[in-house]
Design a protein around this motif. Structure first.
Motif, PDB file in Angstrom:
ATOM      1  N   THR A   1       0.938   4.001  -2.931  1.00  0.00           N
ATOM      2  CA  THR A   1       0.577   5.382  -2.598  1.00  0.00           C
ATOM      3  C   THR A   1       1.689   6.331  -3.035  1.00  0.00           C
ATOM      4  O   THR A   1       1.437   7.409  -3.569  1.00  0.00           O
ATOM      5  N   ARG A   2       2.931   5.903  -2.811  1.00  0.00           N
ATOM      6  CA  ARG A   2       4.070   6.753  -3.200  1.00  0.00           C
ATOM      7  C   ARG A   2       4.141   6.897  -4.725  1.00  0.00           C
ATOM      8  O   ARG A   2       4.347   7.990  -5.239  1.00  0.00           O
ATOM      9  N   GLU A   3       3.956   5.759  -5.424  1.00  0.00           N
ATOM     10  CA  GLU A   3       3.970   5.826  -6.893  1.00  0.00           C
ATOM     11  C   GLU A   3       2.894   6.779  -7.398  1.00  0.00           C
ATOM     12  O   GLU A   3       3.120   7.572  -8.308  1.00  0.00           O
ATOM     13  N   LEU A   4       1.720   6.688  -6.791  1.00  0.00           N
ATOM     14  CA  LEU A   4       0.602   7.546  -7.184  1.00  0.00           C
ATOM     15  C   LEU A   4       0.961   9.021  -6.959  1.00  0.00           C
ATOM     16  O   LEU A   4       0.665   9.874  -7.808  1.00  0.00           O
ATOM     17  N   ALA A   5       1.614   9.302  -5.824  1.00  0.00           N
ATOM     18  CA  ALA A   5       2.004  10.688  -5.518  1.00  0.00           C
ATOM     19  C   ALA A   5       2.958  11.214  -6.592  1.00  0.00           C
ATOM     20  O   ALA A   5       2.818  12.346  -7.076  1.00  0.00           O
ATOM     21  N   PHE A   6       3.925  10.374  -7.000  1.00  0.00           N
ATOM     22  CA  PHE A   6       4.896  10.804  -8.020  1.00  0.00           C
ATOM     23  C   PHE A   6       4.211  10.982  -9.378  1.00  0.00           C
ATOM     24  O   PHE A   6       4.475  11.948 -10.094  1.00  0.00           O
TER      25      PHE A   6
ATOM     26  N   GLU B   1       0.770  16.857 -13.093  1.00  0.00           N
ATOM     27  CA  GLU B   1       0.554  18.289 -12.824  1.00  0.00           C
ATOM     28  C   GLU B   1       1.673  19.131 -13.445  1.00  0.00           C
ATOM     29  O   GLU B   1       1.420  20.211 -13.982  1.00  0.00           O
TER      30      GLU B   1
ATOM     31  N   ARG C   1       1.054  11.667  -9.972  1.00  0.00           N
ATOM     32  CA  ARG C   1       0.201  12.858  -9.926  1.00  0.00           C
ATOM     33  C   ARG C   1       1.046  14.124 -10.089  1.00  0.00           C
ATOM     34  O   ARG C   1       0.675  15.043 -10.807  1.00  0.00           O
ATOM     35  N   HIS C   2       2.207  14.122  -9.441  1.00  0.00           N
ATOM     36  CA  HIS C   2       3.099  15.283  -9.537  1.00  0.00           C
ATOM     37  C   HIS C   2       3.594  15.467 -10.969  1.00  0.00           C
ATOM     38  O   HIS C   2       3.655  16.582 -11.484  1.00  0.00           O
ATOM     39  N   GLU C   3       3.938  14.324 -11.607  1.00  0.00           N
ATOM     40  CA  GLU C   3       4.397  14.381 -13.004  1.00  0.00           C
ATOM     41  C   GLU C   3       3.302  14.944 -13.907  1.00  0.00           C
ATOM     42  O   GLU C   3       3.569  15.795 -14.761  1.00  0.00           O
TER      43      GLU C   3
ATOM     44  N   ASN D   1       0.833  -1.199   0.000  1.00  0.00           N
ATOM     45  CA  ASN D   1       0.000   0.000   0.000  1.00  0.00           C
ATOM     46  C   ASN D   1       0.874   1.260   0.000  1.00  0.00           C
ATOM     47  O   ASN D   1       0.617   2.221  -0.730  1.00  0.00           O
ATOM     48  N   LEU D   2       1.931   1.213   0.811  1.00  0.00           N
ATOM     49  CA  LEU D   2       2.870   2.345   0.886  1.00  0.00           C
ATOM     50  C   LEU D   2       3.529   2.604  -0.469  1.00  0.00           C
ATOM     51  O   LEU D   2       3.584   3.731  -0.953  1.00  0.00           O
TER      52      LEU D   2
END
Lengths: 240, 127
Positions: free
Chosen positions: B102-107, B113, B109-111, B98-99
């Motif tokens: 979640t981290r991959e998703l954060a990266f 944006e 999403r940042h890419e 899960n961690l």
């Protein structure tokens, strides 16, 4: 400091009130540093507030813990070529005015991790008795394990060198990156240095450390410290 | 052949019912084969102990337990403990997965944006 080799990583959970002033202050006192906020699943407007100030933000979809947020920041730092990562709490307790003092020993190669300590010199920061006792205990545990005295094992105000960040990519405590982390890093030969810093009272928002966590903290940290002593490096760490 | 006590019959019947429920859950894809294994093994063992009085007595004697019923409970508890430990290990692994996700998703999403900010109106989208 012409080249931006330092990334200030701000793990944040529901800190929309504290962050604007903090980010402005960091930019004012440390224009030489890059900034990143890791929004650890906030339910308020933390991410929007940060984006509005033109600061990059990585948002965890769910809350993972302060350690995991910092680890996300390490990965960002490594991918973008930063050689030093500094953890700065979003609640305003850490004084950005100390950033340079914290970064300098790592940059000069005098240590791999510089720990901002509240107890090297007298500060205005008031520590609750229970937390003080915990710190004494874990300071003793670290001293037993590494033979080095670190007075402020719970300080989150730290500067990490690139090699440390690379190792932390693969193994890092999710919740409390305190004594067990120092033991694990010390066992891998990384050097620490305590730097006197000022700690301030919280500006707003709530701390990561709730009552439930404060009861779980001693158990978890004691067990994790023991495991840090017993564990061999993982395959990923050997490769990195 | 010794007669089965009422407790043995009830225990064995419950174990068989549980085994049938587990198998039905697997059939309806509500429980994976992997997770069903421990359940099936535990119910079979309890059912065998319930039906076989000589075996139950022999095991009870060998383990130094005073009552046969305690032996059945002992095995039931042992399996329950094993299952809880197994699930705790699985949960820890799930937490780590899960961690990572979640981290991959954060990266990612940042890419996304960052890319949107770089190309505000190229294909008619808003920044």
């Amino acid at each position: 400091m012409a080249v931006r080799d330092v990334l200030v990583i701000v793990p944040a959970l529901n800190e929309e009130e504290s962050l604007p002033a903090l980010l402005d202050e960091v930019r004012r006192v440390a224009p030489w540093a890059g900034l990143l906020v890791v929004d650890d699943g906030s339910l308020d407007r933390t991410s929007e507030v940060v984006r509005g100030r033109g600061v990059p933000v990585l948002r965890h979809a769910v809350n993972l813990g302060v350690g995991a947020a910092l680890q996300t920041g390490f990965r960002y730092a490594i991918e973008r070529g930063f050689s030093i990562g500094v953890q700065l709490d979003a609640d305003g307790q850490h004084d950005p005015g100390d950033l340079e003092a914290l970064v300098t020993p790592v940059r000069e190669g005098r240590c791999d991790v510089a720990i901002g300590s509240r107890y090297v010199t007298r500060t205005r920061y008031r520590t609750p008795v229970t937390r003080r006792l915990g710190m004494l205990l874990f300071s003793g545990v670290v001293r037993l394990a590494l033979g080095q005295r670190i007075t402020d094992t719970t300080s989150g105000y730290r500067a990490y060198g690139r090699r440390v960040m690379e190792v932390c990519q693969h193994d890092f405590p999710r919740d409390f990156p305190d004594a067990p982390l120092l033991i694990a890093l010390g066992r891998r030969g990384f050097r620490f240095l305590e730097v006197p810093v000022q700690m301030r009272e919280r500006e707003a928002g709530r701390s990561f450390y709730t009552l439930g966590k404060s009861l779980y903290y001693p158990y978890k940290n004691m067990l994790a410290s023991l495991m840090a002593l017993l564990r061999a490096p993982t395959d990923e760490e050997r490769r990195s | 052949m010794e007669f089965l006590s009422r407790a043995q019959v009830v225990t064995a019947a419950c174990a068989i019912l549980l085994a049938l429920l587990v198998l039905d859950l697997v059939r309806r894809r509500r429980l994976s084969e992997e997770y069903s294994l421990l359940w099936v093994v535990s119910t079979v063992v309890v059912a065998v102990l319930g039906f076989s009085t000589p075996l139950l007595k022999a095991i009870t004697h060998a383990l130094g337990i005073l009552y046969e019923a305690s032996t059945v409970f002992f095995f039931g508890l042992a399996f329950a403990t094993a299952m809880l430990l197994f699930l705790s290990v699985k949960l820890s692994r799930l937490g780590l997965e899960n961690l990572t996700l979640t981290r991959e998703l954060a990266f990612l999403r940042h890419e996304i944006e960052s890319l949107r900010a770089e190309r505000p109106t190229s294909d008619g989208e808003n920044a």
